[in-house]
Design a protein around this motif. Structure first.
Motif, PDB file in Angstrom:
ATOM      1  N   ILE A  71       1.064  -1.242   0.108  1.00 42.28           N
ATOM      2  CA  ILE A  71      -0.022  -0.055   0.023  1.00 42.28           C
ATOM      3  C   ILE A  71       0.763   1.300  -0.025  1.00 42.28           C
ATOM      4  CG2 ILE A  71      -1.727   1.365   1.464  1.00 42.28           C
ATOM      5  CD1 ILE A  71      -2.897  -1.564   2.260  1.00 42.28           C
ATOM      6  N   ALA A  72       1.873   1.230   0.953  1.00 41.76           N
ATOM      7  CA  ALA A  72       2.909   2.377   0.784  1.00 41.76           C
ATOM      8  C   ALA A  72       3.564   2.756  -0.474  1.00 41.76           C
ATOM      9  CB  ALA A  72       3.841   2.001   1.846  1.00 41.76           C
ATOM     10  N   GLY A  86      -5.010   1.357  -0.911  1.00 41.29           N
ATOM     11  CA  GLY A  86      -5.289   0.167  -0.185  1.00 41.29           C
ATOM     12  C   GLY A  86      -6.277  -0.717  -1.018  1.00 41.29           C
ATOM     13  N   ILE A  87      -6.942  -0.221  -1.718  1.00 43.10           N
ATOM     14  CA  ILE A  87      -7.956  -0.782  -2.755  1.00 43.10           C
ATOM     15  C   ILE A  87      -7.129  -1.355  -3.827  1.00 43.10           C
ATOM     16  CG2 ILE A  87      -9.604  -0.902  -4.597  1.00 43.10           C
ATOM     17  CD1 ILE A  87     -11.087   1.104  -2.184  1.00 43.10           C
ATOM     18  N   VAL A  88      -6.250  -0.632  -4.428  1.00 38.23           N
ATOM     19  CA  VAL A  88      -5.555  -0.772  -5.618  1.00 38.23           C
ATOM     20  C   VAL A  88      -4.352  -1.985  -5.373  1.00 38.23           C
ATOM     21  CG1 VAL A  88      -3.649  -0.181  -7.280  1.00 38.23           C
ATOM     22  CG2 VAL A  88      -5.856   1.439  -6.966  1.00 38.23           C
ATOM     23  N   LEU A  91      -6.035  -5.204  -4.766  1.00 39.33           N
ATOM     24  CA  LEU A  91      -6.445  -6.026  -6.086  1.00 39.33           C
ATOM     25  C   LEU A  91      -5.396  -6.354  -6.864  1.00 39.33           C
ATOM     26  CD1 LEU A  91      -9.473  -3.473  -6.979  1.00 39.33           C
ATOM     27  CD2 LEU A  91      -9.669  -5.888  -6.476  1.00 39.33           C
ATOM     28  N   LEU A  92      -4.378  -5.749  -6.529  1.00 40.68           N
ATOM     29  CA  LEU A  92      -3.082  -6.203  -7.347  1.00 40.68           C
ATOM     30  C   LEU A  92      -2.503  -7.430  -6.757  1.00 40.68           C
ATOM     31  CD1 LEU A  92      -1.298  -2.697  -8.301  1.00 40.68           C
ATOM     32  CD2 LEU A  92      -2.332  -4.446  -9.990  1.00 40.68           C
ATOM     33  N   ALA A  93      -2.694  -7.290  -5.559  1.00 42.39           N
ATOM     34  CA  ALA A  93      -2.028  -8.683  -4.778  1.00 42.39           C
ATOM     35  C   ALA A  93      -2.894  -9.806  -5.137  1.00 42.39           C
ATOM     36  CB  ALA A  93      -1.986  -8.416  -3.425  1.00 42.39           C
ATOM     37  N   MET A 130      -8.701  -5.992   4.507  1.00 36.99           N
ATOM     38  CA  MET A 130      -7.225  -5.736   4.895  1.00 36.99           C
ATOM     39  C   MET A 130      -6.966  -4.296   4.205  1.00 36.99           C
ATOM     40  SD  MET A 130      -5.393  -9.378   5.214  1.00 36.99           S
ATOM     41  CE  MET A 130      -4.572  -9.063   6.649  1.00 36.99           C
ATOM     42  N   GLY A 131      -6.804  -4.307   2.966  1.00 33.37           N
ATOM     43  CA  GLY A 131      -6.344  -3.100   2.318  1.00 33.37           C
ATOM     44  C   GLY A 131      -7.020  -1.799   2.726  1.00 33.37           C
ATOM     45  N   LEU A 132      -8.546  -2.050   2.927  1.00 34.79           N
ATOM     46  CA  LEU A 132      -9.123  -0.738   3.469  1.00 34.79           C
ATOM     47  C   LEU A 132      -8.953  -0.304   4.769  1.00 34.79           C
ATOM     48  CD1 LEU A 132     -12.786  -1.613   1.964  1.00 34.79           C
ATOM     49  CD2 LEU A 132     -11.450   0.323   1.185  1.00 34.79           C
ATOM     50  N   ILE A 133      -8.740  -1.613   5.775  1.00 39.11           N
ATOM     51  CA  ILE A 133      -8.307  -1.182   7.163  1.00 39.11           C
ATOM     52  C   ILE A 133      -7.047  -0.466   7.042  1.00 39.11           C
ATOM     53  CG2 ILE A 133      -7.987  -1.958   9.156  1.00 39.11           C
ATOM     54  CD1 ILE A 133     -10.280  -4.219   8.744  1.00 39.11           C
ATOM     55  N   LEU A 134      -5.942  -1.128   6.602  1.00 39.64           N
ATOM     56  CA  LEU A 134      -4.701  -0.675   6.522  1.00 39.64           C
ATOM     57  C   LEU A 134      -4.459   0.790   5.917  1.00 39.64           C
ATOM     58  CD1 LEU A 134      -2.971  -3.972   5.431  1.00 39.64           C
ATOM     59  CD2 LEU A 134      -2.947  -2.823   7.638  1.00 39.64           C
ATOM     60  N   GLY A 135      -5.196   1.036   4.751  1.00 40.23           N
ATOM     61  CA  GLY A 135      -5.329   2.322   4.061  1.00 40.23           C
ATOM     62  C   GLY A 135      -5.789   3.302   5.014  1.00 40.23           C
ATOM     63  N   ALA A 136      -6.643   2.975   5.895  1.00 38.63           N
ATOM     64  CA  ALA A 136      -7.468   4.051   6.500  1.00 38.63           C
ATOM     65  C   ALA A 136      -6.604   4.255   8.077  1.00 38.63           C
ATOM     66  CB  ALA A 136      -8.800   3.509   7.315  1.00 38.63           C
ATOM     67  N   PHE A 137      -5.649   3.494   8.302  1.00 34.67           N
ATOM     68  CA  PHE A 137      -4.750   3.844   9.339  1.00 34.67           C
ATOM     69  C   PHE A 137      -3.293   4.361   9.023  1.00 34.67           C
ATOM     70  CE2 PHE A 137      -8.015   1.604  11.644  1.00 34.67           C
ATOM     71  CZ  PHE A 137      -7.972   2.161  12.699  1.00 34.67           C
TER      72      PHE A 137
END
Length: 139
Positions: A71-72, A86-88, A91-93, A130-137
């Protein structure tokens, strides 16, 4: 580039993976069909659940940490919001690693291919959450 990973985000992402897995493979959703296809009984599943839960916790922790890094890097490349990154990245992963790996292994297995769809769907739901949660934080 400075990366600031969120321990709270990683912990919540791990919890989300566990909850999604519990629901996804429950009898209410896909659990009955999945156990039927792989030839596993409820009794056998319960017998393995203690050890498997610890292993799943560790696997989810590694996934959350590595997805945070993805994500970073994605955010550094595409910019925009952390949620978008986080979404992108999720989806790529999923497309590049999870789905392709599940299908590659499943191509040679003699069992019903529906198990591939069940498992791949689980990975998609899990990685997106997970991506949404991680992206939000992340900052």
């Amino acid at each position: 580039m400075s990366i600031h990973l969120s321990l709270i985000g990683i912990i919540l992402a791990v919890i989300s993976a566990m909850v999604i897995g519990f629901l996804w493979y429950s009898p209410a959703l896909f659990g009955k069909k999945w156990m039927e296809i792989i030839g596993l009984s409820s009794a056998e599943m319960k017998k393995k659940s203690g050890t498997v839960m610890v292993e799943l916790l560790l696997v989810s922790l590694v996934t959350a940490y590595v997805l945070s890094l993805f994500i970073a890097y994605t955010h550094g490349y595409i910019g925009g919001s952390w949620l978008k990154a986080g979404i992108v990245a999720s989806l790529l992963a999923w497309v590049g690693f999870a789905a392709t790996t599940i299908f590659a292994h499943g191509l040679f297995e003699p069992r019903d291919k529906k198990v591939l769809y069940i498992n791949t769907g689980n990975r998609l739901a899990t990685l997106l959450a997970m991506g949404l949660i991680l992206g939000a934080f992340m900052k």
